[in-house]
Design a protein around this motif. Structure first.
Motif, PDB file in Angstrom:
ATOM      1  N   VAL A   5       0.854  -1.199   0.000  1.00 15.94           N
ATOM      2  CA  VAL A   5       0.000   0.000   0.000  1.00 15.94           C
ATOM      3  C   VAL A   5       0.881   1.238   0.000  1.00 15.94           C
ATOM      4  N   CYS A   6       0.488   2.219  -0.822  1.00 13.51           N
ATOM      5  CA  CYS A   6       1.104   3.555  -0.786  1.00 13.51           C
ATOM      6  C   CYS A   6       0.043   4.501  -0.227  1.00 13.51           C
ATOM      7  N   PRO A   7       0.127   4.836   1.036  1.00 14.46           N
ATOM      8  CA  PRO A   7      -0.904   5.674   1.666  1.00 14.46           C
ATOM      9  C   PRO A   7      -0.587   7.167   1.553  1.00 14.46           C
ATOM     10  N   GLY A   8      -1.636   7.962   1.525  1.00 14.81           N
ATOM     11  CA  GLY A   8      -1.421   9.405   1.517  1.00 14.81           C
ATOM     12  C   GLY A   8      -2.721  10.162   1.382  1.00 14.81           C
ATOM     13  N   SER A   9      -2.634  11.486   1.538  1.00 13.00           N
ATOM     14  CA  SER A   9      -3.813  12.334   1.329  1.00 13.00           C
ATOM     15  C   SER A   9      -3.994  12.595  -0.174  1.00 13.00           C
ATOM     16  N   PHE A  10      -2.862  12.775  -0.849  1.00  8.68           N
ATOM     17  CA  PHE A  10      -2.878  12.997  -2.304  1.00  8.68           C
ATOM     18  C   PHE A  10      -3.855  14.115  -2.695  1.00  8.68           C
ATOM     19  N   ASP A  11      -3.704  15.240  -2.035  1.00  6.99           N
ATOM     20  CA  ASP A  11      -4.627  16.361  -2.293  1.00  6.99           C
ATOM     21  C   ASP A  11      -3.898  17.526  -2.958  1.00  6.99           C
ATOM     22  N   ASN A  15       3.963  14.618  -9.016  1.00  8.82           N
ATOM     23  CA  ASN A  15       4.851  13.724  -9.757  1.00  8.82           C
ATOM     24  C   ASN A  15       5.807  12.984  -8.819  1.00  8.82           C
ATOM     25  N   GLY A  16       6.011  13.534  -7.635  1.00  8.55           N
ATOM     26  CA  GLY A  16       6.847  12.825  -6.651  1.00  8.55           C
ATOM     27  C   GLY A  16       6.138  11.576  -6.149  1.00  8.55           C
ATOM     28  N   HIS A  17       4.849  11.744  -5.838  1.00 11.00           N
ATOM     29  CA  HIS A  17       4.042  10.597  -5.420  1.00 11.00           C
ATOM     30  C   HIS A  17       3.982   9.546  -6.540  1.00 11.00           C
ATOM     31  N   LEU A  18       3.693  10.046  -7.752  1.00 10.93           N
ATOM     32  CA  LEU A  18       3.506   9.128  -8.887  1.00 10.93           C
ATOM     33  C   LEU A  18       4.783   8.335  -9.154  1.00 10.93           C
ATOM     34  N   ASP A  19       5.919   8.987  -8.996  1.00 13.24           N
ATOM     35  CA  ASP A  19       7.210   8.321  -9.218  1.00 13.24           C
ATOM     36  C   ASP A  19       7.378   7.144  -8.253  1.00 13.24           C
ATOM     37  N   ILE A  20       7.069   7.359  -6.984  1.00 11.19           N
ATOM     38  CA  ILE A  20       7.181   6.292  -5.978  1.00 11.19           C
ATOM     39  C   ILE A  20       6.173   5.171  -6.289  1.00 11.19           C
ATOM     40  N   ILE A  21       4.956   5.537  -6.601  1.00 14.75           N
ATOM     41  CA  ILE A  21       3.914   4.538  -6.885  1.00 14.75           C
ATOM     42  C   ILE A  21       4.320   3.666  -8.075  1.00 14.75           C
ATOM     43  N   LYS A  91       6.671   3.812   1.528  1.00 12.66           N
ATOM     44  CA  LYS A  91       6.655   5.268   1.695  1.00 12.66           C
ATOM     45  C   LYS A  91       7.837   5.872   0.943  1.00 12.66           C
ATOM     46  N   GLY A  92       7.634   7.097   0.485  1.00 11.13           N
ATOM     47  CA  GLY A  92       8.730   7.808  -0.153  1.00 11.13           C
ATOM     48  C   GLY A  92       9.345   8.764   0.858  1.00 11.13           C
ATOM     49  N   LEU A  93      10.665   8.767   0.914  1.00  8.04           N
ATOM     50  CA  LEU A  93      11.357   9.706   1.821  1.00  8.04           C
ATOM     51  C   LEU A  93      11.941  10.821   0.966  1.00  8.04           C
ATOM     52  N   ARG A  94      11.576  12.060   1.239  1.00  5.38           N
ATOM     53  CA  ARG A  94      12.062  13.193   0.467  1.00  5.38           C
ATOM     54  C   ARG A  94      13.334  13.788   1.053  1.00  5.38           C
ATOM     55  N   ALA A  95      13.425  13.733   2.378  1.00  3.76           N
ATOM     56  CA  ALA A  95      14.584  14.343   3.044  1.00  3.76           C
ATOM     57  C   ALA A  95      14.712  13.702   4.431  1.00  3.76           C
ATOM     58  N   SER A 121      13.718   6.045  -1.807  1.00  5.87           N
ATOM     59  CA  SER A 121      14.243   7.409  -1.912  1.00  5.87           C
ATOM     60  C   SER A 121      13.499   8.136  -3.029  1.00  5.87           C
ATOM     61  N   THR A 122      12.972   9.295  -2.690  1.00  5.61           N
ATOM     62  CA  THR A 122      12.260  10.086  -3.695  1.00  5.61           C
ATOM     63  C   THR A 122      13.240  10.551  -4.763  1.00  5.61           C
ATOM     64  N   ASN A 123      12.815  10.562  -5.989  1.00  7.01           N
ATOM     65  CA  ASN A 123      13.638  11.087  -7.077  1.00  7.01           C
ATOM     66  C   ASN A 123      14.060  12.511  -6.725  1.00  7.01           C
ATOM     67  N   SER A 130       5.547  18.878  -2.315  1.00  8.88           N
ATOM     68  CA  SER A 130       4.465  18.368  -1.472  1.00  8.88           C
ATOM     69  C   SER A 130       3.174  18.903  -2.085  1.00  8.88           C
ATOM     70  N   SER A 131       2.060  18.241  -1.774  1.00 11.78           N
ATOM     71  CA  SER A 131       0.777  18.708  -2.295  1.00 11.78           C
ATOM     72  C   SER A 131       0.503  20.133  -1.819  1.00 11.78           C
ATOM     73  N   SER A 132       0.836  20.395  -0.569  1.00 11.96           N
ATOM     74  CA  SER A 132       0.560  21.728   0.016  1.00 11.96           C
ATOM     75  C   SER A 132       1.317  22.823  -0.739  1.00 11.96           C
TER      76      SER A 132
HETATM   77  C1  LIG Z   1       3.497   7.624  -2.405  1.00 12.51           C
HETATM   78  C2  LIG Z   1       3.655   8.773  -1.464  1.00 12.51           C
HETATM   79  C3  LIG Z   1       2.704   9.169  -0.521  1.00 12.51           C
HETATM   80  N1  LIG Z   1       3.176  10.223   0.172  1.00 12.51           N
HETATM   81  C4  LIG Z   1       2.415  10.902   1.221  1.00 12.51           C
HETATM   82  C5  LIG Z   1       1.843  12.201   0.643  1.00 12.51           C
HETATM   83  C6  LIG Z   1       0.473  12.570   1.192  1.00 12.51           C
HETATM   84  O1  LIG Z   1       0.149  12.231   2.337  1.00 12.51           O
HETATM   85  O2  LIG Z   1      -0.286  13.192   0.433  1.00 12.51           O
HETATM   86  C7  LIG Z   1       4.434  10.564  -0.323  1.00 12.51           C
HETATM   87  C8  LIG Z   1       5.316  11.584   0.029  1.00 12.51           C
HETATM   88  C9  LIG Z   1       6.523  11.669  -0.691  1.00 12.51           C
HETATM   89  C10 LIG Z   1       6.869  10.764  -1.697  1.00 12.51           C
HETATM   90  C11 LIG Z   1       5.999   9.735  -2.043  1.00 12.51           C
HETATM   91  C12 LIG Z   1       4.766   9.649  -1.349  1.00 12.51           C
END
Ligand SMILES: Cc1cn(CCC(=O)O)c2ccccc12
Length: 160
Positions: A5-11, A15-21, A91-95, A121-123, A130-132
């Motif tokens: 599972v790739c969990p998140g708010s995705f709001d 492209n960072g999220h999509l890359d990990i998925i 999960k993707g780690l950005r930093a 590791s996030t690209n 971030s979405s925000s």
């Molecule tokens: C796949 C994925 C979900 N999240 C949480 C984002 C959220 O909660 O909206 C990420 C944050 C950074 C990189 C990849 C991801």
């Protein structure tokens, strides 16, 4: 069947999220993208809209292999994992700043249900995303093309 599972708010999804998925989808038989429902949090897009945007973004991706499904989840992520036969959280780690909180969640989820959390590791080209931040920039007319899937760019412009 190895599911993650790739969990998140995705709001919205970036492209960072999509890359990990997409990368996770090469490591598992199936990847379930779980849009987390948080009643207390106001969002720009509804849960259904966020799920549709993710589905469209995956469909539009050249490497999509048909093993990515999108669901919504409320309550504990481990309960979602149990209900869907999921053994791993990706999960993707950005930093480094992401790590403290993610480690705490990973240890709790493992204690609660033995669910493993795998970090990717996030690209680097998306490490600042971030979405925000995307919403903030778009809200003031900034150009976020290339940072979000095209379908998200279209809907962001309409919504904002
Ligand atoms: C796949 C994925 C979900 N999240 C949480 C984002 C959220 O909660 O909206 C990420 C944050 C950074 C990189 C990849 C991801």
């Amino acid at each position: 069947m190895r599911r993650a599972v790739c969990p998140g708010s995705f709001d919205p999804i970036t492209n960072g999220h999509l890359d990990i998925i997409m990368r996770a989808s090469t490591q598992f038989d199936e990847v379930v993208v779980a849009v987390l429902i948080n009643k207390g949090k106001s969002t720009l897009f509804t849960v259904e809209e966020r799920m549709d945007l993710i589905r469209q973004a995956v469909r539009d991706h050249p490497q999509a292999a048909g093993n990515i499904v999108v669901e919504s989840s409320h309550g504990l992520l481990v309960d979602f994992c149990r209900a869907h036969g999921i053994q791993s959280i990706v999960k993707g780690l950005r930093a480094v700043s992401d790590f403290d909180y993610e480690l705490q969640m990973a240890q709790m989820n493992h204690r609660l249900a033995g669910v493993e959390t795998l970090f990717m590791s996030t690209n680097p080209q998306y490490a600042f995303l971030s979405s925000s931040l995307v919403k903030e920039v778009a809200r003031y007319g900034g150009d976020v093309a290339g940072l979000v899937p095209d379908v998200v760019l279209k809907h962001l412009r309409e919504r904002l």
